[in-house]
Every structure is written in structure tokens, then in C-alpha cells.
Scaffold this active site. Structure first.
Site, PDB file in Angstrom:
ATOM      1  N   CYS A   2       0.910  -1.027   0.013  1.00  0.00           N
ATOM      2  CA  CYS A   2      -0.014  -0.006   0.107  1.00  0.00           C
ATOM      3  C   CYS A   2       0.818   1.148  -0.098  1.00  0.00           C
ATOM      4  O   CYS A   2       1.982   1.262   0.474  1.00  0.00           O
ATOM      5  CB  CYS A   2      -0.921   0.026   1.218  1.00  0.00           C
ATOM      6  SG  CYS A   2      -2.078  -1.291   1.438  1.00  0.00           S
ATOM      7  N   ARG A  27       3.204   0.250  -5.349  1.00  0.00           N
ATOM      8  CA  ARG A  27       2.805  -0.399  -4.021  1.00  0.00           C
ATOM      9  C   ARG A  27       1.405  -1.214  -4.006  1.00  0.00           C
ATOM     10  O   ARG A  27       1.509  -1.947  -2.986  1.00  0.00           O
ATOM     11  CB  ARG A  27       2.800   0.588  -3.261  1.00  0.00           C
ATOM     12  CG  ARG A  27       4.221   1.214  -2.751  1.00  0.00           C
ATOM     13  CD  ARG A  27       4.258   2.516  -1.931  1.00  0.00           C
ATOM     14  NE  ARG A  27       4.503   1.764  -0.724  1.00  0.00           N
ATOM     15  CZ  ARG A  27       5.820   1.811  -0.136  1.00  0.00           C
ATOM     16  NH1 ARG A  27       6.783   1.969  -0.685  1.00  0.00           N
ATOM     17  NH2 ARG A  27       5.911   1.140   1.082  1.00  0.00           N
ATOM     18  N   TRP A  74      -2.915  -2.539  -1.579  1.00  0.00           N
ATOM     19  CA  TRP A  74      -2.484  -3.978  -1.833  1.00  0.00           C
ATOM     20  C   TRP A  74      -3.106  -4.916  -0.720  1.00  0.00           C
ATOM     21  O   TRP A  74      -2.806  -4.933   0.342  1.00  0.00           O
ATOM     22  CB  TRP A  74      -0.916  -4.255  -2.105  1.00  0.00           C
ATOM     23  CG  TRP A  74      -0.867  -5.478  -2.213  1.00  0.00           C
ATOM     24  CD1 TRP A  74      -0.627  -5.910  -3.519  1.00  0.00           C
ATOM     25  CD2 TRP A  74      -0.556  -6.623  -1.647  1.00  0.00           C
ATOM     26  NE1 TRP A  74      -0.359  -7.432  -3.769  1.00  0.00           N
ATOM     27  CE2 TRP A  74      -0.297  -7.916  -2.523  1.00  0.00           C
ATOM     28  CE3 TRP A  74      -0.054  -7.021  -0.303  1.00  0.00           C
ATOM     29  CZ2 TRP A  74       0.210  -9.218  -2.095  1.00  0.00           C
ATOM     30  CZ3 TRP A  74       0.047  -8.207   0.160  1.00  0.00           C
ATOM     31  CH2 TRP A  74       0.287  -9.132  -0.718  1.00  0.00           C
ATOM     32  N   ASN A  98      -0.472   1.504   5.817  1.00  0.00           N
ATOM     33  CA  ASN A  98       0.232   0.472   5.056  1.00  0.00           C
ATOM     34  C   ASN A  98       1.080  -0.478   6.133  1.00  0.00           C
ATOM     35  O   ASN A  98       1.635  -0.023   7.118  1.00  0.00           O
ATOM     36  CB  ASN A  98       1.564   1.351   4.315  1.00  0.00           C
ATOM     37  CG  ASN A  98       2.490   0.309   3.645  1.00  0.00           C
ATOM     38  OD1 ASN A  98       2.175  -0.901   3.323  1.00  0.00           O
ATOM     39  ND2 ASN A  98       3.698   0.632   3.582  1.00  0.00           N
ATOM     40  N   GLY A  99       0.655  -1.734   5.864  1.00  0.00           N
ATOM     41  CA  GLY A  99       1.216  -2.715   6.743  1.00  0.00           C
ATOM     42  C   GLY A  99       0.152  -3.583   7.368  1.00  0.00           C
ATOM     43  O   GLY A  99      -0.770  -3.768   6.644  1.00  0.00           O
ATOM     44  N   GLU A 479      14.567 -17.103 -13.140  1.00  0.00           N
ATOM     45  CA  GLU A 479      13.913 -15.834 -13.380  1.00  0.00           C
ATOM     46  C   GLU A 479      13.006 -15.507 -14.534  1.00  0.00           C
ATOM     47  O   GLU A 479      12.104 -15.010 -14.521  1.00  0.00           O
ATOM     48  CB  GLU A 479      15.160 -14.783 -13.387  1.00  0.00           C
ATOM     49  CG  GLU A 479      14.932 -13.345 -13.928  1.00  0.00           C
ATOM     50  CD  GLU A 479      14.002 -12.515 -13.052  1.00  0.00           C
ATOM     51  OE1 GLU A 479      13.774 -13.177 -11.947  1.00  0.00           O
ATOM     52  OE2 GLU A 479      13.563 -11.326 -13.619  1.00  0.00           O
ATOM     53  N   LYS A 483       9.321 -14.297 -14.544  1.00  0.00           N
ATOM     54  CA  LYS A 483       8.827 -13.288 -15.301  1.00  0.00           C
ATOM     55  C   LYS A 483       7.742 -13.591 -16.083  1.00  0.00           C
ATOM     56  O   LYS A 483       6.776 -12.735 -15.971  1.00  0.00           O
ATOM     57  CB  LYS A 483      10.140 -12.780 -16.277  1.00  0.00           C
ATOM     58  CG  LYS A 483      10.043 -11.396 -16.563  1.00  0.00           C
ATOM     59  CD  LYS A 483      11.026 -10.548 -15.507  1.00  0.00           C
ATOM     60  CE  LYS A 483      10.410 -10.444 -14.137  1.00  0.00           C
ATOM     61  NZ  LYS A 483      11.248  -9.890 -13.160  1.00  0.00           N
ATOM     62  N   GLU A 486       4.675 -13.920 -13.789  1.00  0.00           N
ATOM     63  CA  GLU A 486       4.081 -12.681 -13.110  1.00  0.00           C
ATOM     64  C   GLU A 486       3.073 -11.971 -13.961  1.00  0.00           C
ATOM     65  O   GLU A 486       2.273 -11.397 -13.434  1.00  0.00           O
ATOM     66  CB  GLU A 486       5.257 -11.641 -12.869  1.00  0.00           C
ATOM     67  CG  GLU A 486       6.027 -12.255 -11.722  1.00  0.00           C
ATOM     68  CD  GLU A 486       7.095 -11.039 -11.293  1.00  0.00           C
ATOM     69  OE1 GLU A 486       7.254 -10.612 -10.385  1.00  0.00           O
ATOM     70  OE2 GLU A 486       8.094 -10.908 -12.341  1.00  0.00           O
ATOM     71  N   HIS A 502      14.958 -35.953 -13.313  1.00  0.00           N
ATOM     72  CA  HIS A 502      14.307 -36.411 -11.872  1.00  0.00           C
ATOM     73  C   HIS A 502      13.032 -36.100 -11.549  1.00  0.00           C
ATOM     74  O   HIS A 502      12.597 -35.675 -10.345  1.00  0.00           O
ATOM     75  CB  HIS A 502      15.503 -35.815 -10.781  1.00  0.00           C
ATOM     76  CG  HIS A 502      16.803 -36.217 -10.910  1.00  0.00           C
ATOM     77  ND1 HIS A 502      16.980 -37.378 -10.627  1.00  0.00           N
ATOM     78  CD2 HIS A 502      17.732 -35.667 -11.288  1.00  0.00           C
ATOM     79  CE1 HIS A 502      18.377 -37.746 -10.875  1.00  0.00           C
ATOM     80  NE2 HIS A 502      18.798 -36.502 -11.320  1.00  0.00           N
ATOM     81  N   LYS A 602       5.061  -3.848  -6.372  1.00  0.00           N
ATOM     82  CA  LYS A 602       6.309  -3.868  -6.566  1.00  0.00           C
ATOM     83  C   LYS A 602       7.162  -3.961  -5.290  1.00  0.00           C
ATOM     84  O   LYS A 602       8.489  -4.246  -5.118  1.00  0.00           O
ATOM     85  CB  LYS A 602       6.573  -2.711  -7.506  1.00  0.00           C
ATOM     86  CG  LYS A 602       7.992  -2.437  -7.782  1.00  0.00           C
ATOM     87  CD  LYS A 602       8.347  -1.932  -8.879  1.00  0.00           C
ATOM     88  CE  LYS A 602       9.672  -1.994  -9.568  1.00  0.00           C
ATOM     89  NZ  LYS A 602      10.130  -3.409 -10.096  1.00  0.00           N
TER      90      LYS A 602
HETATM   91  C1  G6P Z   1       8.255  -8.066  -5.172  1.00  0.00           C
HETATM   92  C2  G6P Z   1       8.511  -7.444  -6.797  1.00  0.00           C
HETATM   93  C3  G6P Z   1       9.510  -8.089  -7.265  1.00  0.00           C
HETATM   94  C4  G6P Z   1      10.974  -7.925  -6.756  1.00  0.00           C
HETATM   95  C5  G6P Z   1      10.539  -8.529  -5.128  1.00  0.00           C
HETATM   96  C6  G6P Z   1      11.684  -8.079  -4.178  1.00  0.00           C
HETATM   97  O1  G6P Z   1       7.769  -9.361  -5.463  1.00  0.00           O
HETATM   98  O2  G6P Z   1       7.279  -7.524  -7.395  1.00  0.00           O
HETATM   99  O3  G6P Z   1       9.954  -7.453  -8.692  1.00  0.00           O
HETATM  100  O4  G6P Z   1      11.955  -8.848  -7.052  1.00  0.00           O
HETATM  101  O5  G6P Z   1       9.500  -7.954  -4.637  1.00  0.00           O
HETATM  102  O6  G6P Z   1      11.680  -6.722  -4.222  1.00  0.00           O
HETATM  103  P1  G6P Z   1      12.986  -5.841  -3.754  1.00  0.00           P
HETATM  104  O7  G6P Z   1      12.542  -4.422  -3.932  1.00  0.00           O
HETATM  105  O8  G6P Z   1      13.618  -6.303  -2.354  1.00  0.00           O
HETATM  106  O9  G6P Z   1      14.023  -6.060  -4.882  1.00  0.00           O
END
Ligand code: G6P
Length: 607
Positions: A2, A27, A74, A98-99, A479, A483, A486, A502, A602
Site C-alpha cells: 500500500c 505499491r 494492496w 500501510n502494513g 527468473e 517473469k 508474473e 528427476h 512492487k
Molecule cells: C516484489 C516485486 C519483485 C521483486 C521483489 C523483491 O515481489 O514484484 O519484482 O523482485 O518484490 O523486491 P526488492 O525491492 O526487495 O528487490
């Protein structure tokens, strides 16, 4: 997560609050709302979904108050509906949060027993009602806040507005970050400095446990004991950061294309290209004295760390323990005093990463942070900051921050290797010369976009995809899968190519695309064998390799993306680009919301 904002001044604040919220939408974007004092009374507008819905609501029914708070959500407790949208309010108090208030249930039960009614499913509402109860007992707003704060457990950043109080805003931080902006006859509250950047560059970051009482022309700060404290304002660099898409359709597309430039800045910050030496900007940590490294991060940053482990162990001969921060923080890892712990985070605010950092600090480790936001909490609590010079990353799916994290990690591996005597000057020059070329190869990789777009058209028709890689390209396979899932919502899994037999090989049939990331490196032949195993079972191979690899692969692949031949150390950095483009174009073909995918945020400031 948030985002929260607050403004107190002399002009109508609702449009300014919305403007600030736009910069915080990274956020969360489940709902949004603002509250101001109209005449002498609290009033609010809220809307489900993204900020555009709130803007439409405000257009139809404007607010004109000169003090107000705003929120973009969020969802944690309660579905993302208008009813659960912030600000939460009673007749006398409005609040944004927020939290998580962890003891909300017992507080709510107590308040209900005292006759107070609740109207939402959120944890936040309990704070508004507690404050209302304190006001009902006759306390003045500041004293009510002082009385309620110690009753709250969990993690929170709060901004509070009181009915009839047109020159008062209160903010508090217990965990998630909070910034106070100082204007000319106006004061601001924001989850980060970027939210406040259109208004001021004079920012005070609250320390953990702090709270602040604002009027239009003053700010008083208190620490967790309630004592008055001095908190200096600093000049924030956020004001100079541009956050527009330029000519691109999405921030993610723009950020993918910025990579040659930002990785070049980042590498040049740590490596002297002309002399071929690693710069000595790591003070105050003595790399030569370290015999073990603990690494921790979340999400994409964690995968960067996994690649970093290969480099630290291979180049610097330094053993590395690595774990996702949500596990690291609780697994009570034994740590030898004087060791180095490194945390990787784009935002510098991720709750689990921060908690892991604090665990390491308590256990006598030197703390280093690879962060993109130098004013962040993780940066401020570290002994040494290794900044990624990626600039603001807005797309929720991380791209340029990832390759900049890799740029820092590889530079550190060289610096540590040198300090530990694991590499000689000739090797240092060789590695740095190779890295000098990374931006050029990254530019070449971007030229493959049209071909990758076509492949993405095929991937958008399937429900499951496997990614395979070995060595440093194994974490890149993880990754790549992250990606894709997501932003396209297609199920994808990354595997070490050697692990295929395996388990995941059972999934292979003619419907299963397998993306194989296989530059012609020292174990290319082994990866080719794994591809043979896929081909023998009818799997559809999408091979990302180089000219040499394409010539020697001896495989019937459905698609081959041919990258330029390049030194092995570069491959996870440069191959990240086709992997990101594949996810981006698949999401475009699926028609999803690329920059703000569902359910994600994010910056993750809750556990
Ligand atoms: C969230 C974001 C990711 C990011 C992760 C860690 O899940 O969507 O893109 O890699 O947090 O965030 P940070 O700011 O610690 O890299």
C-alpha cells in the site's frame, strides 16, 4: 504494501493527493481513496480498482479541503472492495495505513464489547475506532494518538486526520517507511520520497518507532518512547527522477530498453574500464578478511543473488550461503562474528529482506546492501551500500534492476577475488575487459525483439512452460519462469537442466514448450544432452544460444534465438534480455496488464 500520502496546506489537496498516489501505485492498485476536511467535517471518496476509478469519482463529486490523506491499496485483510478501501473513518477520525495490525482481532473484540461498531473486514479500521474511543474519553487528538500507538502490534505506517482539525495531520512509522516533506506553508507525508517529489525535495525519513505531528507550517517529531526528537530534513534526489514512459507502451518495455545504458553506468561505478581494475569503493568492509558470505533477498533480487553465488565462489573462491529472505530470517543460521552479509533489494524496503538484515546485524555481521534506492531503510541500516544505478523502476516485474544487480555482483566478485588473492591482475583485467562489452551485447540482444515477439505469439497459446539452464543460466531460467508467470499468468517453472530427468521430464509431451538457455559455455554439451531428452519425448524446444551453440546444437528446435558469441561471464546478464522480452511479448499477446499485473505489488513491506 500500500501507498499512503498526506498533505496539509492552504489550497485544495485532493488533486495533489491523487497526483502523489500515482507515484505510489507500484505499491498496490486494488483500490484507492482520499479523505479531506470539507467545511469542518471529514469527507472521503473511495473506489475499487486503480486510481483512474478514484479520479472519476472525484470528478463527479469533488473534495475541496486543504488537509487530507490518500491511499492506494494492496489487499491483505479483506477483499479489494470499496467497503474495504482506505481511508477508514469514523465520525471523528480518518486513517490510511500501510502494513498489518497483527493484534487487530483482540482489539476489535474489546472495542465491540465496549459498543463500537465495525463496517469493514480490514485490520486497519481498529486503529480508527481505537482513536475514536480515546477521543470519546475526552482526550485531544495528539494525546489520543499518543495513548493508542503503544497498543498497536505489527508493522504499520499511518497517517491520520481528525474531524474539525484543519491544521493537524499525524503520521507514524513502525516498520514500513514513511517520509515527511517540508514545503513552503505546506507539509506532506508519503510512503517514499518519489511520491513527494512534485512538491518538495526537503524530506525527513522517520526512524523506526517515530511519529510526527504536522501543521501547515511545522513538524514535531517524537520517538517510540514519546519523547521529542530532532529529525533533520535532507535533500532528496527523487525530484530529478523522471517517471514517464517516453515513447514506450509500458514502463516494462522502456525499462528493458534502458538496460544497456543503466548497466553501463552501474559497471562503470564499480570498475575502472580504462585500467581494467575494480574500484576501491567498498569501505568500510575489508573483503580480504572475509571467509564466508551470507546472501539474502526476495523475488528477482534473490535470483540475482543465486547468480552472484556462482561468481563469488568461482571468481573470488568465497563460500556463499544464500536463501530467500522469508526463510533466512527464521532459520536461525549460525553466523561467525565478523562475516559479511549481503542483501539485495531494488526498493530497499522489502520486509523479509530487512528482517534478515537485522538478524545478521544482531549476530555480528558486516552488512552490505545492493540497493537501487539509496535513501531506503535497507540502505540506511547497512554498513556499506553498493548502489545499482538503474534509476526508478516502475514496472512491477523487475528488469533493469535485475541486470544492474548482476552488474554489481559480478563487480564485487572481482573486487573480493582480488582482495582475497583468488585472482591475479591479469585475470582481473580479462574479466573487466569482458564486462566492458556487456552494454554492447545487450544492445545486440535488443535487436532480436521482433523474432522474440513472433515466438511469444506461440507461447501465448499454451498453459505451461518449462525453462531450463545450467550454471549461472540456471538461476536465469528461474527468473525467466518467474517473469513469464508474473505478467502473462501462464504457469512456468525453471529447472536446472540436469534435474530434468528427476521429475519434470514426466511433463514433457508435444504440448509442452521448453525454453532452454544455453550459451556455448563449458557445459554446453551437457545441456544439449538434456535437450535431446526433451526432443526424444516430442517436447517443443525454444533454444536461446549463441552462434557457436546454434551451429553445434544438433537439435530440431522449434525456434532458435541466436545471440552473439560472448565471454561466459557475461551470459546471465545479457541473456536476461531475450528472457525478459519473451515474457513481455507473451503478456502483450495475452492482453494482460503488463506494468501492474494482478495481485502483485512492487514493494513488499509486509511478511
Ligand atoms: C516484489 C516485486 C519483485 C521483486 C521483489 C523483491 O515481489 O514484484 O519484482 O523482485 O518484490 O523486491 P526488492 O525491492 O526487495 O528487490
Amino acid at each position: 504494501m500500500c501507498g499512503i500520502v498526506g498533505i496539509i496546506g492552504t489550497q485544495p489537496v485532493a488533486p495533489l493527493l491523487v497526483d502523489a498516489l500515482k507515484r505510489l501505485e507500484y505499491r498496490g492498485y486494488d483500490s484507492a481513496g482520499v479523505a479531506t476536511i470539507e467545511g469542518n467535517h471529514l469527507d472521503r471518496r473511495r473506489a475499487e480498482g486503480k486510481l483512474v476509478n478514484l479520479e472519476a469519482r472525484l470528478k463527479a463529486s469533488p473534495l475541496s479541503g486543504t488537509v487530507g490523506i490518500g491511499h492506494t491499496r494492496w489487499a491483505t485483510h479483506g477483499a479489494p472492495t470499496e467497503r474495504n478501501a482506505h481511508p477508514h473513518a469514523t465520525e471523528t477520525v480518518a486513517i490510511v495505513h500501510n502494513g498489518i495490525i497483527e493484534n487487530f482481532f483482540s482489539l476489535k473484540t474489546e472495542l465491540q464489547a465496549a459498543g463500537y461498531a465495525f463496517h469493514t473486514d480490514t485490520d486497519t479500521e481498529v486503529v480508527a475506532v481505537l482513536l475514536t474511543q480515546a477521543l470519546d474519553k475526552g482526550l485531544k487528538p495528539v494525546e489520543a494518538f499518543r495513548a493508542v500507538l503503544p497498543r498497536l502490534e505489527g508493522a504499520f505506517a499511518l497517517a491520520v486526520l481528525f474531524d474539525g482539525e484543519t491544521d493537524l495531520l499525524i503520521a507514524a512509522r513502525h516498520g514500513p517507511p514513511l517520509a515527511i516533506g517540508h514545503g513552503d506553508g505546506e507539509m506532506y507525508i508519503g510512503s517514499d520520497a518519489i511520491a513527494l517529489s512534485p512538491f518538495t525535495d526537503q524530506v525527513t525519513f522517520l526512524e523506526d518507532g517515530d511519529w510526527a505531528v504536522l501543521t501547515a507550517s511545522s513538524a514535531a517529531f517524537f520517538d517510540k518512547t514519546g519523547a521529542t526528537v530532532e529529525r533533520r530534513a535532507q535533500t532528496s534526489s527523487a525530484m530529478h527522477m523522471t517517471v514517464d514512459k517516453g515513447n514506450h507502451r509500458h514502463f516494462m518495455e522502456k525499462e528493458i530498453h534502458e538496460q544497456p545504458e543503466v548497466m553501463s553506468h552501474t559497471l562503470a561505478h564499480f570498475l575502472d574500464f580504462s585500467s581494467g581494475t575494480a574500484r576501491d569503493n567498498r569501505a568500510p568492509i575489508d573483503f580480504g578478511a572475509i571467509d564466508r558470505l551470507a546472501l539474502s533477498a526476495c523475488g528477482t533480487a534473490y535470483y540475482a543473488g543465486l547468480i552472484g553465488k556462482y561468481w563469488m565462489e568461482r571468481v573470488a573462491r568465497l563460500p556463499v550461503d544464500i536463501d530467500v529472505a522469508s526463510e533466512f530470517r527464521y532459520r536461525e543460521m549460525p553466523l561467525k562474528k565478523g562475516g559479511l552479509a549481503l542483501f539485495i533489494s531494488q526498493s530497499g524496503e522489502t520486509a523479509d529482506t530487512l528482517a534478515s538484515l537485522r538478524y545478521c546485524k544482531e549476530n555480528g555481521q558486516h552488512i552490505g546492501a545492493i540497493v537501487n534506492v539509496p535513501e531506503s531503510t535497507i540502505a540506511r541500516e547497512s554498513d556499506a551500500i553498493f548502489q545499482t544505478l538503474a534509476g526508478p523502476e516502475i514496472g512491477v516485474a523487475s528488469t533493469k534492476a535485475f541486470t544492474c544487480q548482476l552488474s554489481v555482483l559480478v563487480s564485487l566478485a572481482i573486487a573480493v577475488g582480488k582482495a582475497r588473492g583468488a585472482i591475479d591482475a591479469a585475470k582481473e583485467v580479462e574479466l573487466i575487459r569482458a564486462l566492458t562489452e556487456a552494454p554492447r551485447y545487450a544492445n545486440k540482444a535488443l535487436k532480436l525483439e521482433r523474432q522474440i515477439e513472433k515466438i511469444a505469439g506461440d507461447l501465448a497459446k499454451v498453459r505451461h512452460i518449462l525453462y531450463l539452464g545450467r550454471d549461472t543460466n540456471y538461476p536465469l531460467a528461474l527468473e525467466g519462469a518467474l517473469k513469464l508467470k508474473e505478467i502473462s499468468y501462464i504457469h512456468a517453472e525453471g529447472y536446472a537442466a540436469g534435474e530434468l530427468k528427476h521429475g519434470p521430464i514426466a511433463l514433457i509431451d508435444e504440448n509442452m514448450p521448453v525454453v532452454v538457455i544455453a550459451p556455448h559455455d563449458r557445459i554446453f554439451e551437457k545441456t544439449v544432452s538434456n535437450m535431446q531428452e526433451v526432443a526424444a519425448r516430442g517436447g517443443r524446444i525454444i533454444l536461446i544460444t549463441d552462434e557457436k551453440g546454434a551451429a553445434e546444437a544438433s537439435i530440431e528446435a522449434e525456434h532458435v534465438v541466436v545471440m552473439p558469441n560472448m565471454p561466459e561471464i557475461l551470459t546471465p546478464i545479457v541473456y536476461a534480455i531475450p528472457v525478459q522480452l519473451l515474457a513481455y511479448h507473451t503478456a502483450l499477446a495475452m492482453g494482460t496488464d503488463v506494468d501492474q499485473p494482478r495481485n502483485l505489488a512492487k514493494s513488499v513491506t509486509v511478511e
